[in-house]
Design a protein around this motif. Structure first.
Motif, PDB file in Angstrom:
ATOM      1  N   LYS A  78       0.828  -1.213   0.000  1.00 19.67           N
ATOM      2  CA  LYS A  78       0.000   0.000   0.000  1.00 19.67           C
ATOM      3  C   LYS A  78       0.857   1.256   0.000  1.00 19.67           C
ATOM      4  N   ALA A  79       2.030   1.198   0.651  1.00 16.62           N
ATOM      5  CA  ALA A  79       2.940   2.355   0.673  1.00 16.62           C
ATOM      6  C   ALA A  79       3.469   2.684  -0.708  1.00 16.62           C
ATOM      7  N   ASN A  80       3.437   1.705  -1.610  1.00 15.46           N
ATOM      8  CA  ASN A  80       3.847   1.904  -3.006  1.00 15.46           C
ATOM      9  C   ASN A  80       5.260   2.456  -3.124  1.00 15.46           C
ATOM     10  N   ASN A  81       6.173   1.919  -2.311  1.00 11.97           N
ATOM     11  CA  ASN A  81       7.558   2.371  -2.342  1.00 11.97           C
ATOM     12  C   ASN A  81       8.241   1.930  -3.636  1.00 11.97           C
ATOM     13  N   PRO A  82       9.083   2.751  -4.196  1.00 12.66           N
ATOM     14  CA  PRO A  82       9.808   2.346  -5.409  1.00 12.66           C
ATOM     15  C   PRO A  82      10.896   1.329  -5.080  1.00 12.66           C
ATOM     16  N   PHE A  83      11.222   0.474  -6.054  1.00 17.08           N
ATOM     17  CA  PHE A  83      12.388  -0.397  -5.946  1.00 17.08           C
ATOM     18  C   PHE A  83      13.560   0.363  -6.560  1.00 17.08           C
ATOM     19  N   GLU A  84      14.455   0.853  -5.695  1.00 17.82           N
ATOM     20  CA  GLU A  84      15.584   1.671  -6.150  1.00 17.82           C
ATOM     21  C   GLU A  84      16.821   0.797  -6.342  1.00 17.82           C
ATOM     22  N   ARG A  85      17.454   0.909  -7.477  1.00 13.40           N
ATOM     23  CA  ARG A  85      18.689   0.179  -7.770  1.00 13.40           C
ATOM     24  C   ARG A  85      19.877   1.056  -7.382  1.00 13.40           C
ATOM     25  N   ILE A  86      20.787   0.499  -6.560  1.00 15.44           N
ATOM     26  CA  ILE A  86      21.926   1.269  -6.058  1.00 15.44           C
ATOM     27  C   ILE A  86      23.206   0.507  -6.391  1.00 15.44           C
ATOM     28  N   VAL A  87      24.125   1.157  -7.092  1.00 20.15           N
ATOM     29  CA  VAL A  87      25.410   0.537  -7.433  1.00 20.15           C
ATOM     30  C   VAL A  87      26.418   0.873  -6.330  1.00 20.15           C
ATOM     31  N   VAL A  88      27.133  -0.154  -5.840  1.00 15.93           N
ATOM     32  CA  VAL A  88      28.111   0.060  -4.769  1.00 15.93           C
ATOM     33  C   VAL A  88      29.409  -0.667  -5.103  1.00 15.93           C
ATOM     34  N   LEU A 120      27.964 -12.438  -1.399  1.00 12.57           N
ATOM     35  CA  LEU A 120      28.863 -11.487  -2.045  1.00 12.57           C
ATOM     36  C   LEU A 120      30.052 -12.210  -2.674  1.00 12.57           C
ATOM     37  N   GLU A 121      30.530 -13.268  -2.006  1.00 13.63           N
ATOM     38  CA  GLU A 121      31.665 -14.037  -2.526  1.00 13.63           C
ATOM     39  C   GLU A 121      31.337 -14.708  -3.859  1.00 13.63           C
ATOM     40  N   ALA A 122      30.033 -14.982  -4.097  1.00 14.51           N
ATOM     41  CA  ALA A 122      29.620 -15.664  -5.331  1.00 14.51           C
ATOM     42  C   ALA A 122      29.574 -14.717  -6.527  1.00 14.51           C
ATOM     43  N   ILE A 123      29.665 -13.408  -6.269  1.00 18.75           N
ATOM     44  CA  ILE A 123      29.629 -12.441  -7.378  1.00 18.75           C
ATOM     45  C   ILE A 123      31.024 -12.352  -7.992  1.00 18.75           C
ATOM     46  N   PRO A 124      31.177 -12.660  -9.286  1.00 23.34           N
ATOM     47  CA  PRO A 124      32.505 -12.662  -9.921  1.00 23.34           C
ATOM     48  C   PRO A 124      33.169 -11.290  -9.849  1.00 23.34           C
ATOM     49  N   GLU A 125      34.483 -11.309  -9.744  1.00 17.91           N
ATOM     50  CA  GLU A 125      35.250 -10.056  -9.800  1.00 17.91           C
ATOM     51  C   GLU A 125      34.962  -9.360 -11.129  1.00 17.91           C
ATOM     52  N   GLY A 126      34.749  -8.055 -11.060  1.00 17.25           N
ATOM     53  CA  GLY A 126      34.476  -7.294 -12.274  1.00 17.25           C
ATOM     54  C   GLY A 126      32.993  -7.115 -12.545  1.00 17.25           C
ATOM     55  N   GLU A 127      32.143  -7.965 -11.928  1.00 18.58           N
ATOM     56  CA  GLU A 127      30.693  -7.808 -12.118  1.00 18.58           C
ATOM     57  C   GLU A 127      30.200  -6.702 -11.198  1.00 18.58           C
ATOM     58  N   GLN A 128      29.339  -5.863 -11.720  1.00 20.51           N
ATOM     59  CA  GLN A 128      28.812  -4.748 -10.945  1.00 20.51           C
ATOM     60  C   GLN A 128      28.005  -5.255  -9.748  1.00 20.51           C
ATOM     61  N   ILE A 129      28.227  -4.639  -8.585  1.00 19.88           N
ATOM     62  CA  ILE A 129      27.517  -5.026  -7.369  1.00 19.88           C
ATOM     63  C   ILE A 129      26.413  -4.013  -7.115  1.00 19.88           C
ATOM     64  N   THR A 130      25.192  -4.536  -6.930  1.00 26.88           N
ATOM     65  CA  THR A 130      24.046  -3.638  -6.764  1.00 26.88           C
ATOM     66  C   THR A 130      23.202  -4.048  -5.573  1.00 26.88           C
ATOM     67  N   TYR A 131      22.525  -3.029  -4.989  1.00 29.48           N
ATOM     68  CA  TYR A 131      21.492  -3.243  -3.987  1.00 29.48           C
ATOM     69  C   TYR A 131      20.150  -2.925  -4.644  1.00 29.48           C
ATOM     70  N   PHE A 132      19.073  -3.435  -4.023  1.00 29.06           N
ATOM     71  CA  PHE A 132      17.736  -2.927  -4.324  1.00 29.06           C
ATOM     72  C   PHE A 132      17.095  -2.532  -3.009  1.00 29.06           C
ATOM     73  N   LYS A 133      16.476  -1.356  -3.006  1.00 25.74           N
ATOM     74  CA  LYS A 133      15.907  -0.780  -1.790  1.00 25.74           C
ATOM     75  C   LYS A 133      14.421  -0.522  -2.002  1.00 25.74           C
ATOM     76  N   ASN A 134      13.609  -1.028  -1.065  1.00 29.66           N
ATOM     77  CA  ASN A 134      12.185  -0.654  -1.029  1.00 29.66           C
ATOM     78  C   ASN A 134      11.870  -0.212   0.395  1.00 29.66           C
ATOM     79  N   GLY A 135      11.441   1.014   0.558  1.00 32.37           N
ATOM     80  CA  GLY A 135      11.242   1.554   1.904  1.00 32.37           C
ATOM     81  C   GLY A 135      12.560   1.542   2.653  1.00 32.37           C
ATOM     82  N   ASP A 136      12.574   0.950   3.845  1.00 32.40           N
ATOM     83  CA  ASP A 136      13.799   0.888   4.650  1.00 32.40           C
ATOM     84  C   ASP A 136      14.616  -0.371   4.372  1.00 32.40           C
ATOM     85  N   PHE A 137      14.072  -1.303   3.618  1.00 34.04           N
ATOM     86  CA  PHE A 137      14.759  -2.580   3.393  1.00 34.04           C
ATOM     87  C   PHE A 137      15.759  -2.458   2.251  1.00 34.04           C
TER      88      PHE A 137
END
Length: 658
Positions: A78-88, A120-137
């Motif tokens: 119901k809060a209709n929070n966006p799914f934000e993609r964050i590169v880190v 995180l260890e399963a992500i190959p070196e050189g592959e972009q690391i991203t988060y997804f955020k909805n609300g506080d999560f």
């Protein structure tokens, strides 16, 4: 089985429904954290039936908790929070894991996100690391997701189970919370309606009610069905159908033993690679083995006596050391004496030896060898499931040996046979899964013949295109010896089954030295097509039970006809018996109820037993030379002349009417 990590390309191809379910998993994690802030999350992917999230939590989540979790999920939607993609950076991801922020609503000092560090260890070196955020999560995730939580639609939590982190029993055991999600409530309701219908049609339940098969784990063993008389009728009807169809298509039938020497399977390549799916070897002492064992026992005794003396008189010398090695070598040889036999897990090596038993020229090809062969596979006990996953299986198997020029026609003919069977059984939805190899797997997972892989895959693909058959291409799922097609079908209620397979083999015939003499008088190795359009009796009958809900068509029904009398007068009984005898003389599976029970009770009992056709006979029917016909699930059809009814029953069975 643990899902392999999806590649970025796989993720880009995720459907809208998969994105909804992936997003719903994040919303579920958000809700659980609001209720239990200390929860630690591992993986949360979409799966075929919905989604799940693995959670480490002291509180044992149960179905009683689902209502309050769903209530929190609805708030987030119901809060209709966006799914934000964050590169880190990787460094930032490690820092956020250590602080407990990843997979959490806030930083949690002293409660680091240990599973996120592992992910995180399963992500190959050189592959972009991203988060997804909805609300506080915030979660470590490559996506994709829907735009906002409000786009999720309708959802429901379904079950909770245990699962080891990354599927490894050496890792911590987590709680796996399952749910499903759809675009709207109508689709969600239809899904659960299908689930309830599937429970009603469960082949194990109906099989027990109808007396089709039994599994006696105590005396016979798990996964080895016993076919009861009514189930055997199904088995024999399917085998009859296959034999007639294959005879018309130019197949010849063969019979092979249930076991073979170890050499058979080392030559074919199934050992050692397929050993875990085969029953352990049976050691047999042939006459030559007994003689060898006696000789080695005598030699071992003599050498061991010398070694013991040398160890006492000359300890630590090179000669004593070498003598000890010789004793161990002889002991090993003595212990291994014996001929090892294996229960056959597949028919193909036996068929290859049948091909090799006689010389062949190009005029003999294609040679189509067919057999309903019994095979044995050591499936893990936890994977056994009614008739769908068994250890003893009767396979509608055949192997077609052909030239390269004959391949397209033969492969297409097999596919046409599938389509014929689909029509007979009323299977309207299907797809052929065309499985190809991967270059990385050559020499490991696949035979190292890159040119032959490309050639045969191109050939199969062209046949599928030319015949306009509905197919999808799936990389890196081929058989070790060549490309294959797995036939996926859907029952009338929409449940998907892997029904059968059609495989190309360009490798194993060569290992067995199979050749034919070509037009130019040179020896060439034939291509081999492995095919099993009806799969196994076990799996296919399990599918048919659920497809028909036990209400089989007349030709397939275990009890095709039951004759019911209204009254017990001798002339009436004799009239009814004559009908029974005439039907039996024409190989109709007919039974009779001449008891003193009321006719309504007789009809009800026949309906409960799912008898296809009931012939009700009273005094008026006898006087007119008629029978009154009832069909299971359709009710009373009416009184008709006896001869016409019998003729129609025989025609319906012969034509295999739906």
């Amino acid at each position: 089985m643990e899902n392999e990590r999806k590649t970025l390309d796989d993720r880009a191809k995720m459907t809208e429904l998969e994105r909804i379910r992936h997003s719903c998993a994040h919303v579920m994690a958000t809700a659980i954290l609001r209720l239990w802030p200390e929860a630690q999350f591992a993986a949360g992917p979409p799966v075929e039936i919905g989604f799940y999230y693995d959670v480490d939590l002291k509180h044992r989540i149960s179905p009683e908790d689902f209502e309050k979790i769903e209530a929190e999920m609805k708030k987030e939607i119901k809060a209709n929070n966006p799914f934000e993609r964050i590169v880190v950076t990787r460094e930032q991801a490690i820092k956020d894991s250590e602080s407990g922020r990843l997979g959490g609503l806030i930083e949690r000092p002293g409660n680091s996100s240990k599973f996120k560090l592992g992910n995180l260890e399963a992500i190959p070196e050189g592959e972009q690391i991203t988060y997804f955020k909805n609300g506080d999560f915030i979660d470590l995730c490559a996506g994709p997701h829907v735009m906002r939580t409000g786009n999720i639609g309708a959802f429901k939590l379904t079950s909770v189970a245990s699962a080891y982190y990354k599927g490894d029993e050496r890792n911590p055991q987590l709680q796996r919370i399952y749910g499903t999600a759809f675009k709207n409530k109508t689709q969600l309701d239809e899904y659960f309606k299908m689930i309830e219908e599937a429970k009603r049609r469960d082949h194990r339940k109906i099989g027990a009610e109808m007396g089709l098969f039994a599994i006696d784990a105590e005396y016979v063993g798990p996964g080895m069905p016993l076919w009861l008389p009514k189930g055997t009728a199904l088995v024999e009807e399917l085998e009859k159908l296959a034999k007639e169809t294959e005879f018309q298509a130019g197949y010849v039938r063969v019979k092979t033993p249930h076991l073979a020497r170890e050499k058979m399977y080392t030559t074919s390549g199934h050992l050692p690679y397929y050993a875990e799916s085969m029953f352990p070897a049976i050691k047999v002492m042939e006459e030559e083995d007994k003689k060898r064992e006696t000789f080695l026992a005598s030699l071992l005794g003599a050498k061991n006596e010398l070694w013991e003396k040398a160890s006492k008189d000359f300890p630590g010398t090179q000669e004593t050391f070498e003598l000890g090695k010789e004793v161990n070598r002889i002991r090993g040889e003595w212990e291994s004496v014996g001929t090892r036999y294996y229960l056959k897990a597949m028919n193909c090596p036996h068929h290859h030896r049948i091909f090799a038993a006689e010389p062949h020229s190009y005029r003999d090809l294609p040679l189509r060898l067919a057999e309903y062969g019994t095979c044995y596979r050591y499936e893990q006990s936890g994977e056994l499931f009614g008739l769908m996953r068994v250890r003893s299986l009767n396979m509608n198997d055949a192997h077609i040996y052909c030239t390269e020029g004959q391949f397209a026609q033969e492969f297409n003919a097999v596919n046409e046979m599938y389509l014929k069977y689909f029509k007979i059984f009323g299977i309207e939805k299907y797809v052929m899964r065309f499985s190809t190899h991967s270059a990385e797997g050559l020499g490991k997972k696949y035979v190292n013949e890159p040119e032959l892989w490309k050639k045969t895959e191109d050939m199969v693909r062209q046949v599928l295109i030319d015949s306009k058959i509905n197919y999808v291409e799936v990389p890196n799922e081929a058989a070790f010896y060549g490309p294959k097609i797995d036939v996926q079908v859907w029952s009338v209620i929409g449940r998907e089954f892997t029904l059968a397979t059609n495989q190309v083999d360009f490798a194993v015939p060569k290992k067995f030295g199979l050749v034919y003499r070509d037009r130019d008088n040179t020896e060439k190795t034939p291509l081999c097509i492995h095919r099993a359009p009806l799969g196994t009796h076990e799996r296919f009958i399990g599918f048919l039970i659920e497809h028909y809900a036990g209400n089989f068509p007349l030709w397939l029904a275990p009890e095709q006809v039951r004759v019911l009398t209204i009254g017990e007068d001798e002339p009436l009984i004799n009239y009814a018996k004559a009908i029974v005898n005439e039907l039996r003389a024409n190989f109709v599976r007919v039974d009779a109820d001449f008891s003193s029970n009321k006719i309504n009770g007789k009809i009800q009992e026949a309906e409960t037993s799912k008898v296809h056709t009931m012939l009700v006979i009273g005094g008026r029917d006898m006087e007119a030379g008629n029978v009154s016909v009832r069909v299971h699930g359709k009710g009373n059809i009416g009184a008709k002349p006896k001869a016409d009814v019998i003729a129609d029953i025989l025609a319906a069975i012969k034509e295999r009417r739906a």
